[in-house]
Write an enzyme that holds these catalytic residues in place. Structure first.
Site, PDB file in Angstrom:
ATOM      1  N   GLU A  82       0.887  -1.178   0.000  1.00  0.00           N
ATOM      2  CA  GLU A  82       0.000   0.000   0.000  1.00  0.00           C
ATOM      3  C   GLU A  82       0.911   1.210   0.000  1.00  0.00           C
ATOM      4  OE1 GLU A  82      -1.604   3.188   0.753  1.00  0.00           O
ATOM      5  OE2 GLU A  82      -1.797   2.492   2.823  1.00  0.00           O
ATOM      6  N   CYS A 116      -1.033   8.796   3.000  1.00  0.00           N
ATOM      7  CA  CYS A 116      -0.954   8.311   1.624  1.00  0.00           C
ATOM      8  C   CYS A 116      -2.175   8.735   0.825  1.00  0.00           C
ATOM      9  CB  CYS A 116      -0.797   6.795   1.606  1.00  0.00           C
ATOM     10  SG  CYS A 116      -2.075   5.911   2.526  1.00  0.00           S
TER      11      CYS A 116
END
Length: 330
Positions: A82, A116
């Site tokens: 991720e 993120c």
């Protein structure tokens, strides 16, 4: 399981592992191994005894891990990555300006832009761009940069000096190539820590950005309503696919963008940083990760080995197959 935290965050990782041990996870099952990525991380991923890697971090590091796993001897093992994103928010003329500004500020600057999923590129339809930019500028002037331990602080420090230097270099480049829209005044505490005051620049398009810059810098792009397809294509072309925000009160517009955008998570008329694991599965595609999504129905299965057993049951009237998920080998 070996927990390898980022080298900048060993203390919070140690506390998390200690809590898991207190909750009953055996110490010989869960181990903490802090250290630098170059030394500890590289040694771990190259070790043939590692049967899988779940990684959260930068795209470059994920690609390096992928190469290491592919080159080593031994079994082929799964990598769940991720990574980051060049996350955009598309705002059309039907959107509520107050809601857009609130969600854009939260998405771009909360946690000092160090998520993120944080907003990096804000696309504003020409018809409403001036008004929203004026409101955005006012909202940014009200942000307080300072000690995150104080309730009055809105934006804390970035993770380390190296991160701040990257942000400063990027902002300096944009001052020559873009147009500064707003810069939040630094607080008194900013003199004694690794702080970078939030700023917003107007640029020509997402394609002018070389890579994700991890911190509180927002890039604003104007677009004509007839160029919506070009906006979506530009976002898809950069190769990331983590989060996308859409602000519109026209259902057909939302559906059109949703169907054409190559991203893992789309957020409509809200901020794009607050996915709740177990309720809103989270994860990206392309340069933003491998999947499956954390908190999604297929996530746990990625940590297991799938095995099948077929038995000839002719006497019972036919063939049957049994599918089972076994634990990963040690």
């Amino acid at each position: 399981m070996i927990a390898k935290p980022a080298e900048q965050t060993p203390l919070i990782a140690a506390r998390a592992v200690a809590l898991l041990h207190e909750a009953g996870v055996p110490g010989d099952i869960l181990h903490l191994l802090p250290g630098s990525g170059e030394e500890i991380g590289a040694a771990l991923t190259a070790d043939e005894r590692i049967s899988g890697v779940a990684f959260t971090g930068g795209t470059d590091t994920a690609q390096s891990i992928n190469r290491t796993l592919a080159d080593r001897k031994g079994p082929i093992v799964p990598l769940i990555a991720e990574t980051g994103g060049q996350n955009a928010m598309i705002v059309d003329s039907s959107a509520l300006p107050e809601q857009v500004v609130r969600d854009a500020v939260d998405s771009a600057f909360r946690s000092a832009g160090q998520r993120c999923s944080a907003l990096r590129v804000l696309y504003l339809q020409d018809d409403v761009a001036d008004r929203i930019i004026a409101m955005l500028t006012g909202a940014m002037a009200e942000l307080r940069v300072g000690d995150p331990g104080l309730l009055e602080s809105d934006v804390g420090p970035v993770i380390d000096v190296a991160a701040r230097e990257i942000l400063e270099a990027h902002a300096a480049r944009l001052e020559g190539e873009g147009r500064l829209l707003a810069r939040t005044p630094p607080g008194v505490d900013a003199e004694h820590g690794v702080f970078f005051a939030p700023c917003a620049f107007e640029i020509d398009g997402i394609e002018t950005l070389e890579r994700e810059v991890f911190g509180p810098i927002l890039h604003v792009v104007r677009f004509d309503r007839d160029r919506l397809d070009a906006v979506i294509d530009a976002i898809n072309t950069v190769g990331y696919g983590l989060t996308l925000g859409i602000h519109s009160r026209i259902d057909s517009t939302v559906a059109y963008i949703r169907d054409r955008a190559g991203v893992g998570n789309i957020y409509v008329n809200r901020n794009q940083i607050g996915a709740v694991v177990g309720v809103q599965p989270f994860g990206g595609e392309g340069l933003s990760g491998t999947g499956p999504k954390a908190g999604g129905p297929r996530y746990l299965h990625r940590f297991a080995v799938e095995r099948t057993v077929s038995t000839d049951t002719t006497a019972a009237g036919g063939n049957t197959s049994l599918l089972s998920l076994q634990d990963m080998p040690e």
